[in-house]
Design a protein around this motif. Structure first.
Motif, short mmCIF file in Angstrom:
data_model
loop_
_atom_site.label_atom_id
_atom_site.label_comp_id
_atom_site.label_asym_id
_atom_site.label_seq_id
_atom_site.Cartn_x
_atom_site.Cartn_y
_atom_site.Cartn_z
N GLU A 60 0.86 -1.18 0.00
CA GLU A 60 0.00 0.00 0.00
C GLU A 60 0.89 1.23 0.00
O GLU A 60 2.05 1.17 0.42
N SER A 61 0.34 2.34 -0.45
CA SER A 61 1.13 3.56 -0.55
C SER A 61 0.29 4.78 -0.22
O SER A 61 -0.94 4.77 -0.39
N VAL A 62 0.96 5.81 0.24
CA VAL A 62 0.32 7.11 0.38
C VAL A 62 -0.11 7.60 -1.01
O VAL A 62 0.64 7.49 -1.98
N ARG A 63 -1.33 8.13 -1.08
CA ARG A 63 -1.80 8.80 -2.29
C ARG A 63 -1.65 10.30 -2.06
O ARG A 63 -2.48 10.93 -1.42
N ALA A 64 -0.56 10.84 -2.56
CA ALA A 64 -0.26 12.25 -2.31
C ALA A 64 -1.00 13.15 -3.29
O ALA A 64 -1.26 12.76 -4.44
N ASP A 65 -1.33 14.34 -2.81
CA ASP A 65 -1.84 15.37 -3.72
C ASP A 65 -0.69 16.11 -4.38
O ASP A 65 -0.81 16.58 -5.51
N HIS A 66 0.41 16.20 -3.63
CA HIS A 66 1.60 16.88 -4.12
C HIS A 66 2.83 16.14 -3.62
O HIS A 66 2.84 15.64 -2.49
N THR A 67 3.86 16.10 -4.45
CA THR A 67 5.15 15.54 -4.04
C THR A 67 6.23 16.55 -4.34
O THR A 67 6.31 17.08 -5.45
#
Length: 228
Positions: free
Chosen positions: A180-187
């Motif tokens: 599983e992974s973080v779903r970022a809005d911004h990186t």
């Protein structure tokens, strides 16, 4: 401008050479990385109608150190910040420990993340923005334990998430989700973009990607990437 992509091995070599051969202090690089993340978060918060409550999840490695440093910088800008250490405090790197000391001197605190804490859960749910500083580009195993719980927290709370360097749970070379992974809005990624942000699931999970310079010389970047 042509987008430059780096592998995790190249980024490791860039950091090592910059610190050991070019004598750039590692804490200076970390401060610059944290400053870029903090700047992005402040821009995101401008759209939150004055809500300046921020949650930062940090791992014990140097990616977590970026998050701890960002906490101090955001506090100094008047934000309400809670920063949580996920994982074993005994595994904190020297640079992360140094950033914790700077945070303490500024009046902040690196709290141990306790998933069962109702007080922590209430703060997290009320966040106006969150920072993902759990893992950097070197992660090659599936996320588990409290780290997985923290990833799920970030994905469940309906506020913007800004990831440091790469969303935690994305393979830095393949873009594959490691369980599983973080779903970022911004990186906010540092020095160069990464292959894992440009292919596979990484393109979707990273959101908008910004490349921030943290002071590694252009000559060194070209040398390591084979563009000299």
């Amino acid at each position: 401008m042509v987008k430059r992509l780096a592998t995790t091995a190249q980024m490791k070599e860039l950091d090592r050479t910059a610190i050991e051969d070019w004598k750039i202090p590692s804490l200076e690089l970390m401060e610059r990385a944290a400053g870029a993340v903090a700047e992005k978060v402040l821009k995101v918060m401008e759209q939150k109608d004055g809500d300046r409550r921020i949650t930062i999840f940090c791992g014990p490695g140097n990616n977590g150190g970026d998050g701890v440093a960002a906490a101090r910088l955001l506090m100094q800008k008047g934000c309400e910040v809670r920063v949580y250490l996920v994982g074993d405090r005994r595994k904190m790197t020297p640079d992360s420990l140094a950033m914790e000391q700077r945070l303490k001197q500024a009046g902040g605190k690196l709290e141990d993340y306790v998933p069962d804490s109702s007080a922590q859960r209430q703060w997290i749910k009320g966040s106006g923005c969150m920072i993902d500083a759990l893992f950097g580009v070197g992660l090659k195993r599936s996320i588990a334990g409290n780290f997985l719980t923290a990833v799920r927290e970030m994905n469940l709370v309906p506020c913007p998430v800004v990831s440091c360097d790469i969303p935690s749970g994305i393979d830095g070379d393949t873009g594959k989700v490691l369980g599983e992974s973080v779903r970022a809005d911004h990186t906010v990624t540092f020095t160069c973009s990464k292959y894992g942000l440009d292919k596979g699931d990484g393109k979707e999970y990273a959101g908008t990607v910004e490349v921030a310079s943290i002071g590694i010389p252009e000559e060194l970047i070209r040398q390591v990437l084979g563009q000299a």
